[in-house]
Design an enzyme around this catalytic site. Structure first.
Site, PDB file in Angstrom:
ATOM      1  N   CYS A 171     -12.086  -5.136  14.653  1.00  0.00           N
ATOM      2  CA  CYS A 171     -13.147  -5.754  13.862  1.00  0.00           C
ATOM      3  C   CYS A 171     -14.326  -6.122  14.771  1.00  0.00           C
ATOM      4  CB  CYS A 171     -12.606  -6.981  13.138  1.00  0.00           C
ATOM      5  SG  CYS A 171     -13.861  -7.870  12.223  1.00  0.00           S
ATOM      6  N   CYS A 188     -14.748 -10.318  14.353  1.00  0.00           N
ATOM      7  CA  CYS A 188     -13.818 -11.316  14.917  1.00  0.00           C
ATOM      8  C   CYS A 188     -12.973 -10.761  16.061  1.00  0.00           C
ATOM      9  CB  CYS A 188     -12.921 -11.903  13.824  1.00  0.00           C
ATOM     10  SG  CYS A 188     -11.707 -10.724  13.186  1.00  0.00           S
ATOM     11  N   ASP A 219       0.880  -1.159   0.000  1.00  0.00           N
ATOM     12  CA  ASP A 219       0.000   0.000   0.000  1.00  0.00           C
ATOM     13  C   ASP A 219       0.922   1.215   0.000  1.00  0.00           C
ATOM     14  OD1 ASP A 219      -2.359   1.426   0.187  1.00  0.00           O
ATOM     15  OD2 ASP A 219      -2.393   1.373   2.388  1.00  0.00           O
ATOM     16  N   ASP A 225      -3.215   0.714   7.599  1.00  0.00           N
ATOM     17  CA  ASP A 225      -2.476   0.517   6.351  1.00  0.00           C
ATOM     18  C   ASP A 225      -1.952  -0.907   6.186  1.00  0.00           C
ATOM     19  OD1 ASP A 225      -2.894   3.188   5.694  1.00  0.00           O
ATOM     20  OD2 ASP A 225      -1.114   3.829   6.806  1.00  0.00           O
ATOM     21  N   GLU A 256      -2.017  -1.482  -5.354  1.00  0.00           N
ATOM     22  CA  GLU A 256      -3.232  -0.872  -5.871  1.00  0.00           C
ATOM     23  C   GLU A 256      -2.896  -0.085  -7.127  1.00  0.00           C
ATOM     24  OE1 GLU A 256      -6.652   0.532  -2.904  1.00  0.00           O
ATOM     25  OE2 GLU A 256      -4.647   1.140  -2.274  1.00  0.00           O
TER      26      GLU A 256
HETATM   27 ZN   LIG Z   1     -12.640  -9.593  11.395  1.00  0.00          ZN
END
Ligand SMILES: [Zn+2]
Length: 373
Positions: free
Chosen positions: A347, A350, A190, A357, A274
């Protein structure tokens, strides 16, 4: 595979005179046929091919202006060929509806950058690797800094003078591809502003520190330059100072980019990044951003050709892929991360904690590998 090798040369005063003469003749021929083609088209709707122009050059123009015979003949022919390439690029872009390449312009005598290209035949171009010298048509041996050697067949050489008055030769060589031994490792990258590069292994690589200082110094010097009186000795001195600093910046940047791209190509079999919309970004006025834009496009260009040279796979994924918002562990999409201010996040699905980044570069890697297979 064609590769080019660029060396700095130190011509004697006599050689400099011949170089200047050749730059001048190449420019004259370019402008002459640009004008002739233009007029002929406007008056009679006729076109001149590059062969027509070259025949005219050899049969008529050189007889009319004998001084054209004093310089390397390939330089003049290539000047005609370059003119036709510029024409073709222009018409291709018009057809494709692109507006970024304009109609060929006359070359100015006052331009700070001059160049010409010559072709290889019968050992007219040679590189003395041990002796640090380069042989060119009509110039014989010129002192040079031959810091890299190569194996292969020389195709052509482009001789240039930059804004601060330094001379270079770029030698185009047909070389065999040297594939690197295969490795098991793959990487996603990235590209950013505060960190130049963030990879899927968790590494963050900063821009070279001195680059930003040089840039600031440059804008100060450019302001000073604009206040100097046009045509004055001080202005000329200042202009050379500015040109030298420009070169220092581009050398520093290129050195950094080459080392980094070579390292990445060496260590990884598959490299994914990208696809950046560089043209859109260059318009940005922000200085730090502007520096990064130039570096990013050059960096991905290097990855692309080095991957080809060494037998690696390099792929770009489109910029609409939401690399920042997906959890690289479970795939959950967190749209809150759209906000650039969020540098870290957890998250909801999870519970894994992510650096923005590094997580993005892991997603880039996974998505790239998925598309390849
Ligand atoms: Zn997750």
């Amino acid at each position: 595979m064609l590769k080019s090798y660029k060396y700095r040369i130190n011509p004697t005063d006599k050689q400099k005179e011949q170089l200047e003469r050749t730059f001048g003749c190449a420019r004259y021929v370019f402008n002459y046929y640009l004008d002739r083609k233009d007029k002929l088209y406007k008056e009679e709707q006729k076109t001149l091919s590059k062969i027509d122009c070259n025949n005219h050059l050899n049969r008529e123009l050189k007889e009319q202006y004998k001084w054209l015979k004093e310089v390397d003949k390939f330089a003049l022919t290539n000047s005609i060929f370059n003119l036709h390439t510029a024409y073709n690029n222009f018409f291709r872009n018009v057809k494709q509806g692109k507006a970024n390449v304009g109609f060929p312009n006359f070359k100015s005598k006052h331009s700070n950058h001059c160049s010409y290209t010559t072709n290889y035949t019968n050992n007219n171009i040679e590189v003395g690797f041990a002796e640090n010298k380069i042989k060119l048509p009509k110039l014989k041996w010129i002192k040079a800094k031959v810091h890299r050697s190569f194996n292969g067949v020389i195709k052509s050489a482009t001789i240039s003078k930059n804004a601060s008055g330094r001379y270079y030769v770029s030698i185009l060589v047909d070389t065999e591809i040297e594939y690197l031994p295969q490795v098991d490792k793959n990487i996603g990258i990235d590209l950013g502003i505060s960190d130049f590069l963030i990879d899927s292994d968790g590494n963050k690589i900063l821009n070279p520190k001195n680059l930003y200082n040089y840039e600031r110094k440059l804008s100060r010097m450019q302001r000073k330059l604009s206040k100097k009186q046009p045509g004055s000795k001080n202005r000329r001195k200042m202009r050379i100072k500015v040109a030298r600093l420009h070169e220092k910046i581009s050398d520093t940047r290129n050195d950094f980019l080459h080392k980094l791209s070579s390292q990445i190509i060496n260590e990884n079999q598959v490299i994914i990044s990208e696809d950046l919309n560089v043209r859109g970004m260059v318009r940005n006025k922000n200085l730090a951003k502007a520096i990064s834009d130039v570096s990013w496009s050059e960096f991905t260009r290097q990855l692309e050709y080095k991957a080809k040279w060494y037998g690696r796979t390099y792929t770009k994924i489109d910029r609409f892929f939401p690399s920042s918002q997906l959890c690289s562990i479970c795939g959950y999409k967190n749209t809150e991360v759209k906000k650039l201010s969020i540098r870290e996040w957890t998250c909801h699905n999870c519970g894994n904690h992510h650096d923005r980044d590094i997580n993005a570069s892991r997603n880039i890697l996974q998505e790239g590998l998925r598309r390849i297979s």
